[in-house]
Motif scaffolding. Structure first.
Motif, short mmCIF file in Angstrom:
data_model
loop_
_atom_site.label_atom_id
_atom_site.label_comp_id
_atom_site.label_asym_id
_atom_site.label_seq_id
_atom_site.Cartn_x
_atom_site.Cartn_y
_atom_site.Cartn_z
N HIS A 192 -3.45 -3.22 8.53
CA HIS A 192 -2.20 -2.63 7.29
C HIS A 192 -3.01 -1.99 6.37
O HIS A 192 -4.14 -2.54 6.33
CB HIS A 192 -1.22 -3.69 7.19
N VAL A 193 -3.02 -0.30 6.35
CA VAL A 193 -3.22 0.15 4.66
C VAL A 193 -2.27 0.42 3.96
O VAL A 193 -1.00 0.50 4.58
CB VAL A 193 -3.95 1.09 5.41
N ILE A 194 -2.87 0.60 2.50
CA ILE A 194 -1.84 0.81 1.98
C ILE A 194 -2.03 2.62 1.63
O ILE A 194 -3.88 2.46 1.71
CB ILE A 194 -1.83 0.25 0.68
N VAL A 195 -1.61 3.22 0.60
CA VAL A 195 -2.30 4.66 0.11
C VAL A 195 -2.19 4.68 -1.21
O VAL A 195 -0.65 4.53 -1.80
CB VAL A 195 -1.39 5.74 1.60
N HIS A 196 -3.27 5.24 -1.69
CA HIS A 196 -2.61 6.28 -2.85
C HIS A 196 -3.22 7.95 -2.95
O HIS A 196 -3.73 8.31 -2.98
CB HIS A 196 -3.98 5.38 -3.51
N LEU A 197 -1.69 8.39 -4.18
CA LEU A 197 -1.48 9.50 -3.88
C LEU A 197 -2.61 9.74 -5.17
O LEU A 197 -2.08 9.28 -6.28
CB LEU A 197 -0.11 10.62 -3.98
#
Length: 352
Positions: A192-197
């Motif tokens: 799992h990864v999380i994403v920052h825009l």
């Protein structure tokens, strides 16, 4: 009241596409939310959900965010409800990059084995079909399933980067000159990864916030809780402004996010305390009996998380037993779990 495929416009180049909850009894798959974002001339898709109806909603969101000449697809993890439309961008007629976590590649290639393995851990739940039949039934809901596109690669084929956001340090990968940051979390499942825009201030938690206890066989409770704490600090420091995730059909903002994430951590500690009380001083714990009482504790605490149902509750209960340090005594159905005694673990003493 939201419906599958509804669009929440975050700004003129960022749209959250809403999914739906799982309802196996009525042959309804859960569909994860997806983000559609444009940075410069690059279209960014964070997950693609599943089903033809959701695919059409993604196309509508893509049309809304404006012109682009290339596309980037970021898969947060390999579960069926996040990857079914991954080939969509191959139809857009632009150069495409698509990345998936290497640790989730096996389950994307062979989801049946992944889910059979998950359900074998709860084969004692008498209301559920046998693990192979249940896995087959579940997978039949997630159609069409196209997790790979023409350009799919793993994130891990890129050099790992040290990423600093405010006072926090992560490892992961950046795209679009740092405007898109993929941060390793690996709690909800192995990859799992999380994403920052960066430009729109969105932090996409995906499924790391699905509940007080991770349900999957490859979940890591410490990593879930560490990710929640780190994300809360990003919002406290003003490094992120909006929180989205895989299964909450809303956008959270500012101070509300910190309160929400603190609440998830409080739920995790409360549920662990409840589980400890249920296990008590017993030498042996039967997972079937424990799960019945654990489900009551979940209801009393109000900490069911996303997609609450008996199947995921049983999976959470097994993980909670393991968190308490208990281990199954055999491979038998509903075999008792127990803690190893210190005498069993101590090295043998010689000469006495």
């Amino acid at each position: 009241m939201t419906a599958l495929g509804d669009l929440i416009e975050i700004d003129d180049r960022t749209v959250l596409v809403l999914g739906q909850e799982l309802d196996v009894e009525h042959d309804q798959p859960d569909v994860a939310n997806a983000l559609v974002h444009r940075v410069g001339d690059t279209l960014v898709l964070v997950d693609t959900g599943v089903t033809a109806a959701f695919r059409a909603a993604l196309r509508a969101a893509i049309d809304r965010v404006g012109p682009f000449s290339r596309a980037l697809v970021l898969t947060t993890h390999g579960h069926l409800d996040h990857v079914g439309n991954n080939d969509l961008v191959d139809e857009l007629g632009v150069p495409v990059e698509h990345y998936v976590p290497a640790l989730d590649l096996d389950q994307m290639r062979d989801p049946a084995s992944y889910w059979v393995r998950s359900f074998e851990r709860i084969a004692w739940v008498t209301a559920l079909p046998a693990p192979p039949a249940l896995a087959g039934k579940l997978m039949s809901l997630f159609q069409p399933m196209r997790p790979f596109g023409a350009t799919t690669r793993t994130y891990e084929e890129r050099p790992l980067e040290r990423i600093r956001i405010g006072s926090l340090r992560f490892t992961g990968w950046t795209f679009a000159d740092g405007a898109v940051r993929v941060l390793r979390s690996q709690g909800h499942c192995a990859g799992h990864v999380i994403v920052h825009l960066r430009d729109c201030g969105v932090l996409h938690l995906s499924d790391e916030g699905n509940g007080a206890c991770g349900a999957m066989a490859d979940a890591d409770q410490l990593k879930i809780q560490t990710a929640l704490g780190a994300v809360a600090l990003l919002f406290e420091e003003g490094e992120a402004e909006l929180l989205t995730d895989g299964h909450t059909f809303a956008v959270r903002r500012g101070a509300e996010v910190v309160s929400y994430l603190d609440g998830l951590l409080e739920q995790a500690t409360a549920l662990q305390a409840a589980a400890l009380g249920l296990a008590g001083e017993s030498r042996q714990v039967r997972p079937g009996e424990f799960t019945t009482r654990y489900a009551q504790a979940i209801a009393e605490l109000g900490v069911g998380g996303a997609n609450p149902n008996p199947m995921f509750t049983a999976m959470m209960a097994v993980n909670q037993l393991r968190e308490l340090g208990l281990r199954p005594e055999s491979d038998g159905v509903d075999a008792p779990w127990s803690r190893p005694t210190l005498q069993d673990l101590a090295p043998a003493r010689h000469g006495r």
